[in-house]
Design a protein around this motif. Structure first.
Motif, PDB file in Angstrom:
ATOM      1  N   MET A 156       2.036   5.421  -5.167  1.00  0.00           N
ATOM      2  CA  MET A 156       1.037   4.810  -4.392  1.00  0.00           C
ATOM      3  C   MET A 156      -0.472   4.987  -4.751  1.00  0.00           C
ATOM      4  SD  MET A 156       0.429   5.223  -0.162  1.00  0.00           S
ATOM      5  CE  MET A 156       2.158   4.829   0.327  1.00  0.00           C
ATOM      6  N   LEU A 191      -0.917  -5.688   3.903  1.00  0.00           N
ATOM      7  CA  LEU A 191       0.141  -4.631   3.351  1.00  0.00           C
ATOM      8  C   LEU A 191       1.217  -5.804   2.399  1.00  0.00           C
ATOM      9  CD1 LEU A 191       0.843  -2.076   5.976  1.00  0.00           C
ATOM     10  CD2 LEU A 191      -0.860  -2.267   4.183  1.00  0.00           C
ATOM     11  N   GLN A 244      -3.901   1.322  -1.969  1.00  0.00           N
ATOM     12  CA  GLN A 244      -3.014   1.191  -0.969  1.00  0.00           C
ATOM     13  C   GLN A 244      -3.006   2.330   0.230  1.00  0.00           C
ATOM     14  OE1 GLN A 244       0.422   1.391  -3.906  1.00  0.00           O
ATOM     15  NE2 GLN A 244       0.717  -0.481  -3.928  1.00  0.00           N
ATOM     16  N   VAL A 247       5.245   1.518   0.899  1.00  0.00           N
ATOM     17  CA  VAL A 247       4.290   0.397   1.792  1.00  0.00           C
ATOM     18  C   VAL A 247       5.273  -0.214   2.328  1.00  0.00           C
ATOM     19  CG1 VAL A 247       2.466  -1.316   1.976  1.00  0.00           C
ATOM     20  CG2 VAL A 247       2.399   0.905   0.115  1.00  0.00           C
ATOM     21  N   ASN A 306       5.473  -1.795  -4.137  1.00  0.00           N
ATOM     22  CA  ASN A 306       5.578  -0.253  -3.591  1.00  0.00           C
ATOM     23  C   ASN A 306       6.574  -0.140  -2.450  1.00  0.00           C
ATOM     24  OD1 ASN A 306       4.891   2.312  -2.168  1.00  0.00           O
ATOM     25  ND2 ASN A 306       3.788   2.437  -4.076  1.00  0.00           N
ATOM     26  N   ASP A 326       0.963  -5.348  -1.391  1.00  0.00           N
ATOM     27  CA  ASP A 326       1.517  -4.008  -1.648  1.00  0.00           C
ATOM     28  C   ASP A 326       3.045  -3.447  -1.664  1.00  0.00           C
ATOM     29  OD1 ASP A 326      -1.136  -3.411  -2.644  1.00  0.00           O
ATOM     30  OD2 ASP A 326      -1.825  -2.623  -0.814  1.00  0.00           O
TER      31      ASP A 326
END
Length: 228
Positions: free
Chosen positions: A1, A130, A5, A140, A137, A133
């Motif tokens: 991350m 979000l 983020q 997240v 990831n 991301d």
């Protein structure tokens, strides 16, 4: 991350926790159990985001010091969080059942609808922030899915407010609260199982350092950071 983020998650954490307090008071003033339950659901969202941030920090800290065989702090935090979520769901469900068995209480639908609409807006903003991301990831992505579930709860509260206003079906407030409790319990059980499984491990491999419920940090990112 990465830092961007983490910044987005931190902003969402602060906004969600502040509004959860506002929403709870709005539910108290409007006599809406569903609104107060949704406020607790937002607290659960904040917990998920906090765990995502904690998992990122613990991963960096562990790798930078090349620690092995240390207590599974991430798994312990996840397990305690899952227990807290389960207890929260139980209390909400108990209050909802009690609410349904008692005489209906007058509910002020206007503040209920306003608060739920603001909550829905915050959830939409969180999803927009979000979403990108969450595709790259998994840490997240876990927080993203929690916010997505809370969006559904906010919609349920709004529908409940409109139905109560139109048909005076005050019992619907308790039903929505019970459904929110089931949402919270449903999200806690997978986290409890995965964290309990991780607690049995003493020396986790690099790609398992983050919380399974939140997701695993990209392995290549960890290898790059470890080599720096």
């Amino acid at each position: 991350m990465d830092n961007q983020q983490r910044f987005r998650l931190t902003v969402m954490l602060v906004v969600i926790l502040i509004f959860a307090i506002v929403e709870w008071f709005a539910g108290y003033l409007s006599h809406s159990l569903a609104l107060r339950s949704d406020a607790w659901h937002m607290v659960a969202d904040g917990g998920a985001i906090f765990l995502a941030l904690s998992a990122s920090w613990l991963t960096r800290w562990t790798i930078s010091r090349r620690l092995r065989g240390q207590p599974r702090l991430d798994a312990i935090a996840a397990f305690l969080n899952s227990v807290g979520l389960l207890l929260m769901a139980g209390l909400i469900a108990w209050e909802a059942i009690t609410h349904l068995t008692e005489s209906p209480q007058q509910i002020l639908t206007t503040p209920m609808l306003i608060a739920a609409t603001i909550g829905l807006t915050i959830n939409i903003i969180g999803i927009a922030l979000l979403h990108e991301d969450s595709q790259s990831n998994l840490n997240v992505r876990g927080a993203f899915l929690h916010i997505l579930a809370d969006l559904a709860s906010s919609v349920g509260v709004m529908m409940s407010a409109l139905a109560i206003y139109a048909f005076q079906c005050f019992w619907l407030d308790g039903i929505i609260s019970l459904l929110i409790a089931l949402f919270i319990a449903g999200s806690s059980l997978p986290l409890m199982g995965s964290s309990w499984h991780q607690l049995g491990k003493t020396s986790p491999p690099v790609n398992e350092l983050t919380l399974l419920e939140i997701g695993k940090t990209n392995l290549m990112d960890l290898i790059v950071r470890k080599s720096d």
